[in-house]
Design a protein around this motif. Structure first.
Motif, short mmCIF file in Angstrom:
data_model
loop_
_atom_site.label_atom_id
_atom_site.label_comp_id
_atom_site.label_asym_id
_atom_site.label_seq_id
_atom_site.Cartn_x
_atom_site.Cartn_y
_atom_site.Cartn_z
N TYR A 55 0.84 -1.30 -0.20
CA TYR A 55 -0.03 -0.01 0.08
C TYR A 55 0.82 1.10 0.01
CZ TYR A 55 -3.20 3.95 1.56
OH TYR A 55 -3.69 4.62 1.78
N ARG A 59 -9.46 -5.91 -0.34
CA ARG A 59 -9.28 -4.86 0.93
C ARG A 59 -8.15 -3.84 0.39
NH1 ARG A 59 -10.70 -9.06 4.64
NH2 ARG A 59 -8.47 -9.53 5.04
N ARG A 98 -8.84 0.18 -0.44
CA ARG A 98 -8.00 1.12 0.08
C ARG A 98 -7.23 2.15 -0.96
NH1 ARG A 98 -3.55 -0.86 4.25
NH2 ARG A 98 -3.28 1.12 4.68
#
Length: 279
Positions: free
Chosen positions: A214, A239, A243
């Motif tokens: 991320y 997920r 994000r």
């Protein structure tokens, strides 16, 4: 005539997706013992990963033959006089060489250019998709080759591996060889540099690995497209994609499953991100 695009199945572009975009996908082959399957053609990702995680037979892979590429060239030569082929890294597979060797087997007057992407997975796939879009807008073969080389320079791919066992068994570990002696709980982040697997860092958990992915993506200021793919971690990949979508609401984020041929080396519980920087 529109330039026709060919890539291979390690781009993680399915044949169905490719057909919609004018991309022909040449499948590699994955084998379990004496059983052989065309990547995503005669074996699904679901069946492959079920076998990978429940059977003792370690899979192997092989590239398409020059004859297989020649068949594709000659078929497409009925529709165009220019073909662009974008393959996975020549340092990881003989697919590029097969594609080059097949050029002499083209029967019609059709120009074929083959580019070694020096990537795998969506590091290759995002560039192929962008090239297909440019081809549909009328770009010539010369324009496309320049476009692809520029896009490859803007592409960045890293992967979280739960284990290096599969990469090592398959002989594709490259510059990450030094990580093999690490403590078992260490989770590596790897990338591809100049066509070879290279280590990026080591972390102690899957959650730390996904957080690293991320942070890697969000370190870029201008992004054209993002890809998130996995072997057997659909929930975690979803997920992460959510994000990233919140962080980059105007950027398209592609979700995909790593192909059986690449899964042979990635193993279960791997997850990857690719960033195609904007110009």
């Amino acid at each position: 005539m529109t330039v026709k695009i060919i890539t291979d199945s390690t781009s993680d572009i399915t044949a169905e997706e490719g057909a919609k975009l004018g991309i022909t996908v040449a499948p590699l082959t994955v084998m379990f013992g004496r059983e052989s399957f065309l990547d995503r053609v005669t074996i699904t990702t679901e069946e492959f990963y079920r076998r990978l995680t429940t059977q003792d037979v370690f899979p192997t892979t092989t590239q398409p033959s020059p004859a297989a590429f020649a068949e594709l060239y000659n078929k497409l030569a009925e529709e165009t006089d220019e073909i662009l082929v974008i393959n996975l890294s020549s340092k990881l597979s003989g697919t590029y060489q097969s594609a080059v060797s097949a050029i002499d087997m083209v029967k019609k007057n059709c120009r074929v250019e083959v580019i070694d992407s020096q990537f795998v997975a969506m590091g290759q796939g995002l560039v192929v998709l962008a090239a297909a879009n440019a081809a549909q807008q009328g770009a010539s073969l010369d324009e496309l080759t320049g476009f692809v080389r520029d896009a490859l320079g803007r592409c960045h791919w890293i992967t979280y591996f739960d284990t290096l066992k599969y990469l090592a068994k398959g002989g594709r570990i490259g510059k990450a060889q030094g990580l093999l002696g690490s403590v078992l709980s260490i989770k590596p982040i790897l990338t591809v540099k100049e066509g070879e697997i290279h280590p990026v860092t080591r972390l102690r958990s899957k959650s730390a690995g996904i957080e690293y992915l991320y942070n890697f993506v969000t370190s870029f200021q201008k992004i054209e497209e993002i890809a998130v793919e996995h072997t057997t971690l659909p929930d975690e990949a979803d997920r992460l994609a959510e994000r990233l979508s919140a962080a980059f609401p105007n950027v398209n984020i592609r979700r995909s499953i790593v192909s059986p041929v690449l899964g042979t080396y990635g193993g279960p519980d791997a997850i990857a991100v690719t960033v195609l920087e904007a110009r």
